[in-house]
Design an enzyme around this catalytic site. Structure first.
Site, short mmCIF file in Angstrom:
data_model
loop_
_atom_site.label_atom_id
_atom_site.label_comp_id
_atom_site.label_asym_id
_atom_site.label_seq_id
_atom_site.Cartn_x
_atom_site.Cartn_y
_atom_site.Cartn_z
N GLY A 41 5.61 -1.13 10.05
CA GLY A 41 4.53 -1.01 11.01
C GLY A 41 4.85 -0.37 12.34
N GLU A 68 10.67 -3.08 6.29
CA GLU A 68 9.96 -2.16 5.40
C GLU A 68 9.36 -1.00 6.19
OE1 GLU A 68 7.02 -4.82 3.83
OE2 GLU A 68 8.45 -5.97 2.62
N PRO A 69 10.17 -0.22 6.90
CA PRO A 69 9.60 0.86 7.70
C PRO A 69 9.14 2.03 6.82
CG PRO A 69 11.99 0.97 7.79
CD PRO A 69 11.64 -0.25 6.98
N GLY A 70 7.99 2.59 7.13
CA GLY A 70 7.50 3.75 6.40
C GLY A 70 7.22 4.90 7.34
N CYS A 124 -16.89 20.48 0.60
CA CYS A 124 -18.32 20.31 0.84
C CYS A 124 -18.65 18.92 1.34
CB CYS A 124 -19.09 20.63 -0.42
SG CYS A 124 -18.69 22.27 -1.02
N GLU A 125 -18.12 18.55 2.46
CA GLU A 125 -18.43 17.28 3.12
C GLU A 125 -18.23 17.49 4.61
OE1 GLU A 125 -17.66 13.65 1.76
OE2 GLU A 125 -17.05 14.19 -0.28
N TYR A 184 -9.24 7.60 8.77
CA TYR A 184 -8.93 6.70 9.88
C TYR A 184 -9.33 7.26 11.24
CZ TYR A 184 -5.33 5.39 6.36
OH TYR A 184 -4.65 5.07 5.23
N ARG A 244 -6.11 11.63 6.48
CA ARG A 244 -6.04 10.68 7.60
C ARG A 244 -7.14 10.88 8.66
NH1 ARG A 244 -2.38 10.28 10.74
NH2 ARG A 244 -2.31 8.02 10.94
N TYR A 288 1.86 9.22 4.80
CA TYR A 288 0.46 9.04 4.41
C TYR A 288 -0.29 10.36 4.37
CZ TYR A 288 2.07 4.36 5.40
OH TYR A 288 2.81 3.21 5.41
C1 LIG Z 1 2.33 0.01 4.31
C2 LIG Z 1 3.31 -1.09 4.32
C3 LIG Z 1 4.53 -0.95 4.98
C4 LIG Z 1 4.88 0.27 5.79
O1 LIG Z 1 4.11 0.37 6.95
P1 LIG Z 1 4.44 1.49 8.04
O2 LIG Z 1 3.40 1.30 9.06
O3 LIG Z 1 4.37 2.80 7.36
O4 LIG Z 1 5.81 1.20 8.56
C5 LIG Z 1 5.45 -1.98 4.89
N1 LIG Z 1 5.17 -3.11 4.19
C6 LIG Z 1 3.99 -3.28 3.55
C7 LIG Z 1 3.75 -4.54 2.80
C8 LIG Z 1 3.03 -2.28 3.58
O5 LIG Z 1 1.86 -2.47 2.96
#
Ligand SMILES: *Cc1c(COP(=O)(O)O)cnc(C)c1O
Length: 419
Positions: A239, A275-277, A344-345, A318, A314, A373
């Site tokens: 997050g 869990e960084p994304g 076409c939107e 969002y 995105r 994403y």
């Molecule tokens: C999407 C998600 C993440 C990654 O979130 P980021 O905002 O990209 O860091 C980590 N854990 C869970 C359970 C998620 O659904």
């Protein structure tokens, strides 16, 4: 150091001119910088150096096999949310003992796959899922290692579609239900309790929601231990936000996040999981696109580009902001553009009244901060080929997902005889 930058009047990804990639691969195309992916992972990992923290990269942010392999080689584990993502992580060589499985709707087939692989942890989100997991594991003569994803009821800010830590979200088990659900888990034959999990949302730009979450969960961990449960892991989810260049709130540096977390958890005696994304992938990629037409209007100037909402959803989904820049700097005159795709939107709009140097047809533009994403949410809507992905490293680059041709796109469809 930035790895998407201008040299001699045009933008490069590391040492490769984006115009060269556009010429060779075509547009639209995602371009990633290997050095940036590595740097972001390393910066995060460095914050937890000397601890046994598990950094499980959130595969859903960018799940290309090449990216997973690159991160896996640097030591990353994986946070997966489907059997497909699990298969990707394993195929990228990520060790099962570094894989956690998240998500509210794991099927028994997916549980079976993950148990067979021997993953590190299931993050369980409901009583029904707990029962299904216990059943599945017991028939395999196994115990599934679990943490409950607890909903700490903390507002984390960010967009409502990516905020997950409030009571009214579908995620996690309710705070008040945690003690009874842990007790139930302890009584089940196919379950081994090992920890607690939270994930409070995405694009979080302040440390405070994390600090409040840790404080609440710290209390819960003490309660659970007093109830006789073994709590060894504390999964803090992902997050952490990134700068999108919109002048919005600046996210804290990963080092500050790490220092805060280490201090706040120092007496908990747990193995930390992250869990960084977005933080790793977001600013490691751009979407490269070509202007098809400019369309001056009475009230708006439209810039019609060859990327569309099916390639990068995105902004439509969002209301997300992406910095847009011409690949070649030149024009001094500034124009206020509505940047739109060919779909076409009306929702196929990347930006409204955005000031850019005057552009002409055939010129290239980039959408910044598109590494997370982006490609993972792309589709073939309007029968547009799935957008390809290119990975750059130094002066080398390679297509890591190719653009399908029309025959390939149609090959999975059949016309029944009864028509
Ligand atoms: C999407 C998600 C993440 C990654 O979130 P980021 O905002 O990209 O860091 C980590 N854990 C869970 C359970 C998620 O659904």
């Amino acid at each position: 150091m930035r790895h998407f930058m201008e040299k001699d009047g045009e933008m490069f990804a590391e040492d490769v001119a984006l115009s060269e990639i556009a010429a060779k691969v075509g547009t639209p195309v995602y371009v990633y910088s290997a050095a940036t992916f590595s740097r972001h992972y390393d910066v995060f990992a460095k914050g937890f150096e000397g601890t046994d923290a598990l950094i499980a990269y959130s595969v859903k942010a960018n799940s290309n096999l090449a990216i997973l392999t690159l991160l896996g080689k640097r030591g990353a584990g994986a946070d997966v949310v489907s059997g497909g993502e699990l298969t990707r992580a394993l195929r990228a060589g990520i060790s099962p003992d570094k894989i956690v499985f998240s998500g509210v709707g794991k099927t028994r087939e997916e549980m079976h796959l993950a148990l067979n692989a021997g993953i590190f942890q299931f993050n369980v989100e409901s009583a029904a899922e707990l029962d299904a997991l216990s059943d599945t594991a017991a028939t395999m003569n196994m115990r599934a290692p679990i943490a409950f994803r607890v909903n700490p009821d903390v507002a984390a800010g960010g967009h409502e579609k990516i905020s997950t830590g409030k009571k009214e979200n579908k995620f996690g088990i309710a705070w008040e239900d945690a003690p009874s659900l842990y007790a139930r888990a302890a009584s089940l034959p196919g379950i081994k309790i090992q920890g607690v999990d939270v994930h409070i949302g995405s694009q979080i730009t302040q440390l405070d929601p994390y600090a409040r979450t840790i404080e609440k969960i710290g209390g819960l961990i003490k309660t659970l231990r007093a109830d006789g449960h073994t709590i060894e892991t504390f999964d803090l989810g992902g997050g952490l936000g990134i700068p999108y260049g919109d002048g919005g709130q600046q996210p804290p540096p990963p080092a500050d996040y790490a220092a805060m977390v280490l201090e706040a958890t120092k007496d908990l005696d747990v193995r930390l999981v992250f869990e960084p994304g977005r933080m790793i992938a977001g600013n490691s990629g751009v979407l490269l696109s070509r202007v098809i037409y400019t369309k001056p209007g009475e009230t708006r100037n439209f810039l019609i580009v060859d990327a569309a909402m099916n390639d990068l959803i995105r902004p439509a989904l969002y209301g997300a902001y992406h910095d847009v820049e011409p690949v070649k700097s030149g024009a001094n005159a500034t124009v206020s553009y509505d940047i739109v795709g060919p779909i076409c939107e009306s929702g196929d709009t990347f930006a409204v009244q955005r000031d850019l140097p005057k552009l002409a047809a055939d010129e290239l533009v980039v959408f910044h901060s598109a590494g997370a994403y982006g490609a993972v949410q792309s589709s073939q809507y309007n029968t547009r080929p799935l957008v390809p992905e290119v990975l750059v490293s130094g002066d080398k680059y390679e297509i890591i997902r190719k653009r399908p041709n029309y025959d390939e796109m149609l090959s999975s469809e059949t016309i029944p005889d009864f028509i």
